[in-house]
Design an enzyme around this catalytic site. Structure first.
Site, PDB file in Angstrom:
ATOM      1  N   LYS A  60       0.847  -1.196   0.000  1.00  0.00           N
ATOM      2  CA  LYS A  60       0.000   0.000   0.000  1.00  0.00           C
ATOM      3  C   LYS A  60       0.884   1.249   0.000  1.00  0.00           C
ATOM      4  CE  LYS A  60      -4.004  -1.908   2.521  1.00  0.00           C
ATOM      5  NZ  LYS A  60      -5.043  -1.769   1.488  1.00  0.00           N
ATOM      6  N   ARG A  67     -10.208 -11.705   2.256  1.00  0.00           N
ATOM      7  CA  ARG A  67     -11.066 -12.783   1.745  1.00  0.00           C
ATOM      8  C   ARG A  67     -10.384 -14.138   1.871  1.00  0.00           C
ATOM      9  NH1 ARG A  67     -11.432  -9.834  -3.943  1.00  0.00           N
ATOM     10  NH2 ARG A  67     -11.517  -8.146  -2.430  1.00  0.00           N
TER      11      ARG A  67
END
Ligand code: BES
Ligand code: MN
Ligand code: ZN
Length: 478
Positions: free
Chosen positions: A254, A329
């Protein structure tokens, strides 16, 4: 903080600060405000008019009473036109009382919402400050009615906030597991912790893949509450929370601006642990509750999982990694498959899963994705009762084609558009046919500023909704 009830006239209430809520546009000529106004010779209403006080949320008016009534100060507090004005009143008053440094706070109102608001409004995260800490002098709160379960509920929300606000050097997967053990010991819950060796033995390869780039070991946490007298026939539900204690993004690192607050990526897990703490204290009837938290860091170490890697999930389906930042996920997939093995009647997961849900719904509302209208409606109703904001999103299976892989059963990312939906569709692959709700809480788990009962930073979002849901689940599923 000690809460006690008052009897007798408001004008004789012996407190440092008497807080009176005023709804937006409400007249000051009736109820407790009028009673105080009369005792103060009309000062409240005339100063309110002069100052333009009209009850807008957050507006306030402070008067010293100079001995005309027993309370040393009276404060009118605008509570806007919110659904839960008592909770807002309690929170705003507690925040002002803390700032003023008063020791006792009184209300004309009382009850659960008010006490919850006071306790949540007084919340501060000051664990790591050594300078400039203003201790909370507020010791006594006097209200018109008892607050019931507010103390236990507020303690749970505060725990969730503490865990989210805590620095990632402290709040590691190991620390979350220790927290779960402490909750179990205190509340009489069953607890199972799977460490790295146990996860390897079980083949939880998606959770292991995400944690591979980190020196912190992953954990899978499983707490179980059984209502008094529960049997094998008692309905059960599973609450599953994403416990990603720091999301650097992995090799898809990020950038600055996106990474700073990523200690909050375990907010779903924190909400589940906190809800289990309150459930242990409140003992809801006729229900078994599993609280399951997969926990890991997502870093860039020399063993980090890579783009193009393929892993076999705990369920058996294989996944090709196409973005290491779509890690939530992955750890949830293994946890949801594990949750399903407990044979719950329903599963709810909470996860700070996608930035896309914030684009869709803003920062104050969570998305509901579900394979069952009945459970989606139950969770929406629980959210309404809890005063937390949700919106149902489509589990649009026509988007699944984005997730097709050339080499494995699926990829872990789709295209940009519909990103919150494809995230939910990935989880759907691991749920089978169990009625399930996925709550994407990436927006409301964190707040840039305090508002009403919401504190700045970690909010504890979801705890109140989970408690309402579990309270109703026993009767609904019987
Ligand atoms: N933890 C983030 C999602 C997130 C973003 C939470 C902002 C809170 C605030 C999640 O793991 C993530 O990185 N999601 C990616 C998914 C993408 C790679 C498909 C995202 O939203 O960009
Ligand atoms: Mn991520
Ligand atoms: Zn994440």
């Amino acid at each position: 903080m000690l809460f006690r009830r008052h009897e007798g006239p408001l004008t004789a209430l012996d407190v440092d600060l008497l807080a009176l809520g005023v709804a937006q546009g409400a007249a000051l000529t009736e109820g407790p405000v009028a009673e105080l106004d009369k005792a103060l010779g009309g000062a409240l209403s005339s100063i309110a008019a002069e100052e333009g006080f009209e009850g807008r949320e957050g507006q306030s008016l402070l008067l010293h009473t100079l001995g005309r009534v027993t309370a040393r100060r009276v404060m009118l507090i605008g509570v806007g036109k919110d659904a839960d004005t008592d909770r807002t009143l309690g929170a705003l008053a507690a925040r002002r009382a803390r700032d003023l440094g008063v020791q006792s706070l009184g209300f004309a109102a009382g009850g659960y919402s008010l006490e919850l608001g006071v306790r949540l409004g007084a919340y501060r995260y000051e664990k790591w400050r050594t300078e400039g800490v203003k201790p909370n002098k507020l010791a006594t709160v006097v209200t018109a009615a008892a607050g019931g379960e507010a103390e236990a509920v507020a303690a749970a929300v505060s725990l969730a906030r503490d865990l989210v606000n805590g620095p990632p050097v402290d709040i590691t997967p190991t620390k979350l597991a220790e927290t779960a053990q402490a909750i179990a010991a205190e509340g009489g819950l069953e607890v199972r912790i799977f460490d790295k060796a146990a996860l390897t033995g079980k083949g939880m390869n998606l959770l292991l893949a995400v944690s591979a780039g980190s020196d912190q070991e992953p954990r899978l946490i499983h707490l179980t509450y059984r209502a008094p007298g529960a049997t094998d026939a008692t309905p059960s539900v599973a609450l599953v929370g994403k416990g990603l204690t720091f999301d650097a993004g992995g090799l898809n690192l990020k950038p600055s601006g996106s990474i700073e607050d990523m200690k909050m990526d375990m907010a779903g897990g924190a909400a589940v642990l906190a809800a289990m703490k309150a459930i242990a204290a409140l003992k809801p009837a006729g229900i078994v509750v599993h609280g399951i938290v997969p926990s890991s860091e997502n870093l860039t170490g020399g063993s980090a999982y890579k783009l193009g890697d393929v892993f076999k999930s705990y369920l058996g389906k294989t996944v090709e990694i196409m973005n290491t930042d779509a890690e939530g996920r992955l750890i949830l997939a293994d946890a949801l498959a594990y949750a399903n093995e407990q044979k719950p009647r329903e599963i709810i997961d909470l996860a700070t899963l996608t930035g896309a849900i914030c684009v869709a719904l803003g920062n104050d509302r969570a998305g509901i994705f579900s394979n069952s209208d009945a459970i989606a409606a139950a969770v929406q109703a629980a959210g309404d009762a809890a005063g937390e904001a949700f919106w149902r999103m489509p589990l649009d299976r026509t988007l699944w084609k984005q997730m097709k892989s050339d080499v494995a059963d699926m990829k872990n990312v789709g295209k940009r558009w519909g990103g919150a939906i494809t995230g939910a569709l990935f989880l759907d692959q691991y749920i089978g046919t169990t009625p399930w709700v996925h709550l994407d809480i990436a927006g409301p788990a964190w707040a840039e500023s305090a508002e009403g009962h919401i504190s700045k930073g970690g909010t504890g979002f979801g705890v109140l909704t989970l408690l309402e849901y579990v309270k109703a689940a026993g009767a609904r599923l019987a």
